[in-house]
Design an enzyme around this catalytic site. Structure first.
Site, PDB file in Angstrom:
ATOM      1  N   SER A 143      14.394  -6.833   4.276  1.00  0.00           N
ATOM      2  CA  SER A 143      13.927  -5.664   5.041  1.00  0.00           C
ATOM      3  C   SER A 143      13.426  -6.147   6.394  1.00  0.00           C
ATOM      4  O   SER A 143      13.046  -7.332   6.531  1.00  0.00           O
ATOM      5  CB  SER A 143      12.778  -4.990   4.284  1.00  0.00           C
ATOM      6  OG  SER A 143      12.131  -4.029   5.093  1.00  0.00           O
ATOM      7  N   TYR A 156       4.947  -5.124  -0.506  1.00  0.00           N
ATOM      8  CA  TYR A 156       6.346  -5.050  -0.047  1.00  0.00           C
ATOM      9  C   TYR A 156       6.554  -6.021   1.109  1.00  0.00           C
ATOM     10  O   TYR A 156       7.508  -6.800   1.127  1.00  0.00           O
ATOM     11  CB  TYR A 156       6.656  -3.617   0.374  1.00  0.00           C
ATOM     12  CG  TYR A 156       8.103  -3.349   0.716  1.00  0.00           C
ATOM     13  CD1 TYR A 156       9.056  -3.184  -0.286  1.00  0.00           C
ATOM     14  CD2 TYR A 156       8.524  -3.235   2.039  1.00  0.00           C
ATOM     15  CE1 TYR A 156      10.386  -2.916   0.018  1.00  0.00           C
ATOM     16  CE2 TYR A 156       9.844  -2.973   2.357  1.00  0.00           C
ATOM     17  CZ  TYR A 156      10.772  -2.807   1.342  1.00  0.00           C
ATOM     18  OH  TYR A 156      12.106  -2.543   1.646  1.00  0.00           O
ATOM     19  N   LYS A 160       8.961  -9.275   0.900  1.00  0.00           N
ATOM     20  CA  LYS A 160      10.178  -9.285   1.726  1.00  0.00           C
ATOM     21  C   LYS A 160      10.165 -10.497   2.663  1.00  0.00           C
ATOM     22  O   LYS A 160      11.217 -11.075   2.940  1.00  0.00           O
ATOM     23  CB  LYS A 160      10.323  -7.966   2.489  1.00  0.00           C
ATOM     24  CG  LYS A 160      10.645  -6.771   1.585  1.00  0.00           C
ATOM     25  CD  LYS A 160      11.991  -6.933   0.867  1.00  0.00           C
ATOM     26  CE  LYS A 160      12.385  -5.685   0.089  1.00  0.00           C
ATOM     27  NZ  LYS A 160      13.722  -5.796  -0.552  1.00  0.00           N
TER      28      LYS A 160
HETATM   29  N1  NAD Z   1      15.791   2.497   2.403  1.00  0.00           N
HETATM   30  C1  NAD Z   1      15.221   1.779   3.345  1.00  0.00           C
HETATM   31  O1  NAD Z   1      14.714   2.316   4.353  1.00  0.00           O
HETATM   32  C2  NAD Z   1      15.221   0.270   3.256  1.00  0.00           C
HETATM   33  C3  NAD Z   1      14.857  -0.453   4.401  1.00  0.00           C
HETATM   34  C4  NAD Z   1      14.831  -1.847   4.314  1.00  0.00           C
HETATM   35  C5  NAD Z   1      15.189  -2.479   3.149  1.00  0.00           C
HETATM   36  N2  NAD Z   1      15.537  -1.751   2.053  1.00  0.00           N
HETATM   37  C6  NAD Z   1      15.891  -2.486   0.829  1.00  0.00           C
HETATM   38  O2  NAD Z   1      17.177  -2.092   0.418  1.00  0.00           O
HETATM   39  C7  NAD Z   1      17.328  -2.338  -0.984  1.00  0.00           C
HETATM   40  C8  NAD Z   1      17.948  -1.114  -1.639  1.00  0.00           C
HETATM   41  O3  NAD Z   1      17.018  -0.061  -1.562  1.00  0.00           O
HETATM   42  P1  NAD Z   1      17.464   1.465  -1.343  1.00  0.00           P
HETATM   43  O4  NAD Z   1      16.814   1.908  -0.083  1.00  0.00           O
HETATM   44  O5  NAD Z   1      18.905   1.629  -1.545  1.00  0.00           O
HETATM   45  O6  NAD Z   1      16.601   2.127  -2.531  1.00  0.00           O
HETATM   46  P2  NAD Z   1      17.027   2.963  -3.835  1.00  0.00           P
HETATM   47  O7  NAD Z   1      15.738   3.222  -4.515  1.00  0.00           O
HETATM   48  O8  NAD Z   1      17.913   4.096  -3.468  1.00  0.00           O
HETATM   49  O9  NAD Z   1      17.892   1.922  -4.676  1.00  0.00           O
HETATM   50  C9  NAD Z   1      17.320   0.818  -5.329  1.00  0.00           C
HETATM   51  C10 NAD Z   1      18.108   0.588  -6.598  1.00  0.00           C
HETATM   52  O10 NAD Z   1      17.573  -0.584  -7.246  1.00  0.00           O
HETATM   53  C11 NAD Z   1      17.495  -0.292  -8.649  1.00  0.00           C
HETATM   54  N3  NAD Z   1      16.488  -1.174  -9.251  1.00  0.00           N
HETATM   55  C12 NAD Z   1      15.140  -1.137  -9.073  1.00  0.00           C
HETATM   56  N4  NAD Z   1      14.543  -2.070  -9.822  1.00  0.00           N
HETATM   57  C13 NAD Z   1      15.525  -2.733 -10.480  1.00  0.00           C
HETATM   58  C14 NAD Z   1      15.548  -3.804 -11.391  1.00  0.00           C
HETATM   59  N5  NAD Z   1      14.412  -4.382 -11.809  1.00  0.00           N
HETATM   60  N6  NAD Z   1      16.738  -4.248 -11.852  1.00  0.00           N
HETATM   61  C15 NAD Z   1      17.896  -3.649 -11.466  1.00  0.00           C
HETATM   62  N7  NAD Z   1      17.952  -2.610 -10.602  1.00  0.00           N
HETATM   63  C16 NAD Z   1      16.774  -2.164 -10.124  1.00  0.00           C
HETATM   64  C17 NAD Z   1      17.108   1.171  -8.700  1.00  0.00           C
HETATM   65  O11 NAD Z   1      17.356   1.750  -9.970  1.00  0.00           O
HETATM   66  C18 NAD Z   1      17.995   1.749  -7.591  1.00  0.00           C
HETATM   67  O12 NAD Z   1      19.287   2.087  -8.065  1.00  0.00           O
HETATM   68  C19 NAD Z   1      15.920  -2.688  -1.494  1.00  0.00           C
HETATM   69  O13 NAD Z   1      15.795  -4.079  -1.662  1.00  0.00           O
HETATM   70  C20 NAD Z   1      15.019  -2.199  -0.370  1.00  0.00           C
HETATM   71  O14 NAD Z   1      13.789  -2.888  -0.329  1.00  0.00           O
HETATM   72  C21 NAD Z   1      15.565  -0.394   2.084  1.00  0.00           C
END
Ligand code: NAD
Length: 269
Positions: A143, A156, A160
């Site tokens: 992130s 977080y 990260k």
């Molecule tokens: N959405 C944002 O703004 C953003 C920004 C920066 C980074 N991220 C990162 O992107 C990645 C994806 O997040 P997203 O935004 O798509 O969120 P999301 O919540 O839509 O998807 C996350 C997925 O991870 C799965 N998950 C959670 N814990 C788990 C585990 N222990 N084992 C297996 N699967 C698990 C959830 O069921 C879900 O399907 C994450 O690492 C998040 O920190 C997101």
């Protein structure tokens, strides 16, 4: 390079789901890994791949997944450690202890195991295999909070940062031996994590209205991730402004903290 078999953790929703779709379009056999069995099955059916219900915080389960996929489906060319969690600080701010995720009920423990150790577990299982066959892509979705900080979520931000540091170590140790390591540092992306449902038509209300540089669509983020990883890039920034903020932080860390304190005040009215 064409990708034979790809594994995406957290593939049931959001960025992971978009990655599965993109990798399928590229011709890969996609293994959709998630704790949400129904979501993983739906995405796998859509992309003609396979669903696996695995908690990435469980090293034995992740190692067994890698064994099984390589034995029965194909060698893993592209592995994305994408699953991640964030809970936000409680009222007591960065020192908050309460909250979290069942079965890991402490927010720090959950963030540590899912946002960091899962990447370590994946690398432990895959690096020896990739070294032996002379290549592969390991992608960590961290992130912008891993380079800067997420106001209102200390666990977080810290985990990260750790994910970025671990990816750096992997790249330093193995990047010259055929393994391409990439770390992805996005700002806001339209997913459930920032309050936007999968397939939502609107980005309204995402990130509580506090996104800094706009909210990107998961599909666009997935394209950037795959393209840049295949190009051999280590640091993948989906929001280009993050490079400027990161430079400013490096140039004058104290001044940067002052700016973040003022931004925090503004957010909290
Ligand atoms: N959405 C944002 O703004 C953003 C920004 C920066 C980074 N991220 C990162 O992107 C990645 C994806 O997040 P997203 O935004 O798509 O969120 P999301 O919540 O839509 O998807 C996350 C997925 O991870 C799965 N998950 C959670 N814990 C788990 C585990 N222990 N084992 C297996 N699967 C698990 C959830 O069921 C879900 O399907 C994450 O690492 C998040 O920190 C997101």
């Amino acid at each position: 390079m064409s990708i034979g078999t790809a594994v995406v953790t957290g593939g049931g929703h959001g960025i992971g789901r978009a990655l599965c779709r993109r990798l399928h379009r590229d011709g890969a056999t996609v293994v959709v890994v998630d704790v949400d069995a129904a979501a993983a099955a739906t995405v796998a059916a859509e992309v003609g791949g396979v669903a696996r219900v695995v908690d990435v915080a469980d090293e034995a389960a992740l190692a067994a997944l890698v064994d099984e996929v390589e034995r029965d489906i194909g060698v893993i060319d592209f592995f994305v450690s994408n699953a991640g969690v964030g809970f936000g600080d409680g009222e007591s701010g960065a020192i908050s202890a309460e909250g979290g995720l069942n079965p890991i009920d402490d927010r720090w423990e959950a963030c540590w195991r899912i946002n960091v150790m899962a990447h370590v577990y994946a690398a432990r299982a895959l690096v020896p295999r990739m070294l032996e066959r002379g290549g592969g892509h390991l992608v960590s979705v961290a992130s912008a909070a891993g380079l800067l900080s997420q106001i209102g979520d200390a666990a977080y931000s810290a985990t990260k940062h750790a994910a970025v540091a671990f990816a750096e170590s992997l790249a330093i140790d193995y990047g010259h031996r055929g393994i391409n390591v990439s770390v992805v540092c996005p700002q806001a992306v339209a997913t459930r994590m920032i309050g936007i449902a999968d397939d939502s038509d609107t980005l309204d209300g995402g990130f509580g209205g506090n996104d800094v540089d706009g909210i990107m669509r998961a599909e666009d983020v997935a394209d950037i991730i795959v393209d840049k990883s295949l190009d051999g890039r280590f640091l993948i920034l989906t929001h280009p402004q993050v490079a400027t903020y990161f430079q400013r932080k490096a140039n004058d860390h104290d001044r940067w903290i002052g700016g973040m304190q003022r931004f925090r005040e503004k957010l909290q009215g």
